[in-house]
Design a protein around this motif. Structure first.
Motif, PDB file in Angstrom:
ATOM      1  N   ASN A 172      55.402 -16.555  -4.438  1.00  0.00           N
ATOM      2  CA  ASN A 172      56.652 -16.114  -5.050  1.00  0.00           C
ATOM      3  C   ASN A 172      57.846 -16.879  -4.478  1.00  0.00           C
ATOM      4  O   ASN A 172      58.128 -16.808  -3.283  1.00  0.00           O
ATOM      5  N   ILE A 173      58.542 -17.589  -5.352  1.00  0.00           N
ATOM      6  CA  ILE A 173      59.683 -18.402  -4.914  1.00  0.00           C
ATOM      7  C   ILE A 173      61.011 -17.788  -5.334  1.00  0.00           C
ATOM      8  O   ILE A 173      62.059 -18.428  -5.198  1.00  0.00           O
ATOM      9  N   LEU A 174      60.970 -16.557  -5.835  1.00  0.00           N
ATOM     10  CA  LEU A 174      62.218 -15.923  -6.267  1.00  0.00           C
ATOM     11  C   LEU A 174      63.203 -15.782  -5.115  1.00  0.00           C
ATOM     12  O   LEU A 174      64.424 -15.843  -5.312  1.00  0.00           O
ATOM     13  N   ASP A 175      62.691 -15.582  -3.904  1.00  0.00           N
ATOM     14  CA  ASP A 175      63.583 -15.421  -2.750  1.00  0.00           C
ATOM     15  C   ASP A 175      63.796 -16.723  -1.985  1.00  0.00           C
ATOM     16  O   ASP A 175      64.459 -16.734  -0.941  1.00  0.00           O
ATOM     17  N   LEU A 176      63.227 -17.799  -2.502  1.00  0.00           N
ATOM     18  CA  LEU A 176      63.401 -19.095  -1.849  1.00  0.00           C
ATOM     19  C   LEU A 176      64.863 -19.524  -1.910  1.00  0.00           C
ATOM     20  O   LEU A 176      65.498 -19.471  -2.973  1.00  0.00           O
TER      21      LEU A 176
END
Length: 598
Positions: A172-176
């Motif tokens: 999951n890269i949404l919080d990257l």
């Protein structure tokens, strides 16, 4: 020096909630390979560059980095296109199914169930979807568990939830945190910044650069067709990228009737391709793709040069809507006139079009006709009918020459390489003495060109019938009796000696798809003959219809004696086949030159 930008980092989740596109942004151009490499870089924890943003009140305009941003977004929505979920989840699925097997009485095929679960996971798993929902959808595939105890069902759900949670933590890269440069200078500088930022990486073509440079050369236009095309472009960009465009709503261009120079060039090119698809190419691409047709054609007509596109803005200063519409109509009229002129030559006897679209060739033909028909009346875009006494004679000559020159230039590859220069050269010539579309082609030139062309075909291992070959045969059929005598029948382009037969009996055979081994035949015969020649079908009485030797003369089919070499292994040689091709080419060339005239 005071920097007009600052460096920050923004989570992808927050970024996609606030981002918009400036109207001059390009479309998505990265292919699958580039996207996968980029995501691999991200997942490896390596640096991947920054995005250039412009702060617009409560929105952020994406000035540079569209390819990276849309790849981020696509990965979130379609992770199975980038990662192998089978490898990631195989062991967990095995453990879940082993638990089910040990604690229930089911005798199901667990190998099949595992495959089904993994296939389902690839279809429904996204990185922004609630894990519980995904879990429930997977449980639906295990319908046999509904009869199990609540404890068993709860344990399976728990194990699936744990597997999905591990996937999210891994990918999951949404919080990257995305590194960004936020530009705070003059908004009007954005087009220049956009061009400079795109001088590296995936190159902008020069027409995409004009989208930025010409975004402020605006004018009113009361033309529903062109306005609709522009609206469709922006709607396509939103659909492709998933990002809204600054100050744009669906149908806005059509309602406001205000566009810029780039949009006029873009929509003109799209309209021409839609209305004259048989001479201007049947491949339209995406509604938001930018091609060069409208840009180069306008430059050629207004500046007499394909190389002076950069001068176009001066012709559109304070331009009136009526003049824009009149210019569009005159150009479209010329293009349609040329398509009608070529129609009989490019509409095949098999009811398909066999034109070969070469943009520089068609631009030069359209611009030549435009110059014959119209005269410039001001330094902008005003034109009137050409009243020169020579214009009528030039038009008659043009109509006579263009169909011949169209084929001639395709066979000779005249327009390959530096088409802009050749267009400019042709339009600067004296019409009656030098312009190629008003200059007859001598018989000697036809013989020379066609002999070189057919000789080259005999030494090439080309596997399929080339478009030039079909076009040449189409010209012969148009000029002979075929298209009138047999207009109600269906036809195909067909090999005289089949490819399979040549490959089987003749080693290292070249020229299989050469002109001499291709002809136009009735469709019902080509579907039944397989490896046989038509004569062999007639002799074997395996022919489906009443086709006789004398009827084949209409189709310029070879004489029986010419094909006698195929009857035995001893005579079916490469030498005899090449001899057949040579004689056949001589015959077809002579027939063509006789029909085409001067």
């Amino acid at each position: 020096m005071t920097p007009q930008y600052k460096l920050e980092s923004i989570s992808f989740k927050k970024l996609q909630e606030n981002i918009e596109l400036p109207p001059f942004q390009r479309n998505v151009v990265w292919n699958d390979e580039k996207r996968k490499k980029f995501i691999n870089t991200i997942l490896s924890g390596l640096p991947f560059g920054s995005l250039l943003l412009y702060k617009e009140i409560d929105k952020l305009l994406l000035v540079d980095g569209l390819q990276r941003y849309t790849t981020f977004k696509d990965f979130i929505l379609n992770p199975s296109s980038y990662i192998c979920l089978t490898e990631d989840c195989s062991q967990s699925i095995d453990e879940i199914l082993e638990f089910v097997k040990s604690n229930t009485n089911t005798v199901s095929n667990f190998s099949s169930i595992k495959k089904m679960l993994l296939n389902k996971l690839e279809k429904i798993y996204t990185l922004n979807k609630d894990i519980t929902i995904i879990c429930d959808e997977l449980i639906e595939e295990l319908s046999f568990l509904q009869a199990s105890s609540a404890v068993i069902l709860f344990q399976v759900q728990k194990k699936l939830h744990s597997m999905l949670l591990s996937l999210n933590e891994k990918y999951n890269i949404l919080d990257l945190e995305i590194p960004v440069i936020i530009y705070s200078g003059d908004f009007d500088q954005l087009p220049d910044i956009f061009e400079k930022m795109n001088s590296n990486g995936t190159q902008l073509n020069k027409y995409e650069i004009y989208a930025a440079k010409w975004s402020y050369t605006t004018f009113k236009l009361d033309d529903a067709i062109l306005l609709g095309i522009i609206d469709k472009k922006y709607e396509g960009m939103i659909e492709n990228t998933g990002i809204e465009i600054l100050d744009y709503e669906n149908g806005q261009i059509l309602r406001n009737q205000k566009i810029n120079l780039f949009e006029y060039c873009f929509s003109l090119g799209k309209l021409l391709k839609q209305e004259c698809k048989y001479i201007l190419g049947t491949k339209f691409g995406h509604s938001s793709d930018v091609d060069s047709l409208g840009f180069v054609l306008l430059s050629t007509i207004l500046t007499q040069s394909a190389k002076k596109i950069g001068l176009l803005p001066k012709y559109f200063e304070s331009v009136l809507s009526d003049d824009l519409i009149k210019l569009k109509n005159k150009i479209l009229e010329c293009a349609k006139e040329i398509e009608k002129l070529l129609d009989g030559y490019i509409l095949s006897i098999d009811e398909k079009y066999v034109s070969k679209y070469i943009e520089s060739q068609m631009i030069c033909i359209i611009a030549t006709l435009f110059k014959i028909k119209y005269t410039k009346i001001d330094d902008k875009i005003g034109f009137t009918n050409n009243r020169n006494p020579d214009a009528k004679r030039q038009l008659q000559m043009f109509k006579k020459i263009v169909p011949k020159r169209y084929l001639y230039d395709i066979i000779t590859n005249y327009w390959i390489g530096n088409g802009d220069r050749k267009i400019t050269d042709e339009l600067s010539k004296n019409y009656l003495s030098d312009n190629r579309y008003l200059t007859p082609i001598l018989k000697e030139s036809w013989y020379l060109v066609l002999n070189d062309w057919t000789n080259e075909q005999t030494i090439k291992p080309v596997k399929n019938i080339q478009k030039e070959t079909k076009l040449f045969l189409n010209y012969i059929s148009h000029l002979s009796i075929l298209q009138t005598k047999y207009k109600d029948k269906k036809f195909n382009f067909e090999y005289i000696v089949s490819k399979d037969r040549l490959s089987k009996y003749v080693k290292n055979c070249n020229g299989i798809s050469a002109l001499g081994n291709v002809c136009i035949l009735p469709q019902f015969e080509t579907h039944s003959k397989q490896e046989k020649t038509i004569y062999e079908q007639i002799d074997d009485r395996s022919i489906m219809y009443d086709t006789k030797d004398h009827i084949l003369d209409d189709f310029l089919y070879p004489e029986r004696t010419e094909l006698s070499f195929v009857k035995s292994k001893e005579t079916f040689t490469n030498e005899n086949y090449q001899h057949f091709l040579k004689n056949r080419h001589t015959y077809l060339i002579n027939k063509f030159v006789e029909l085409i005239g001067e």
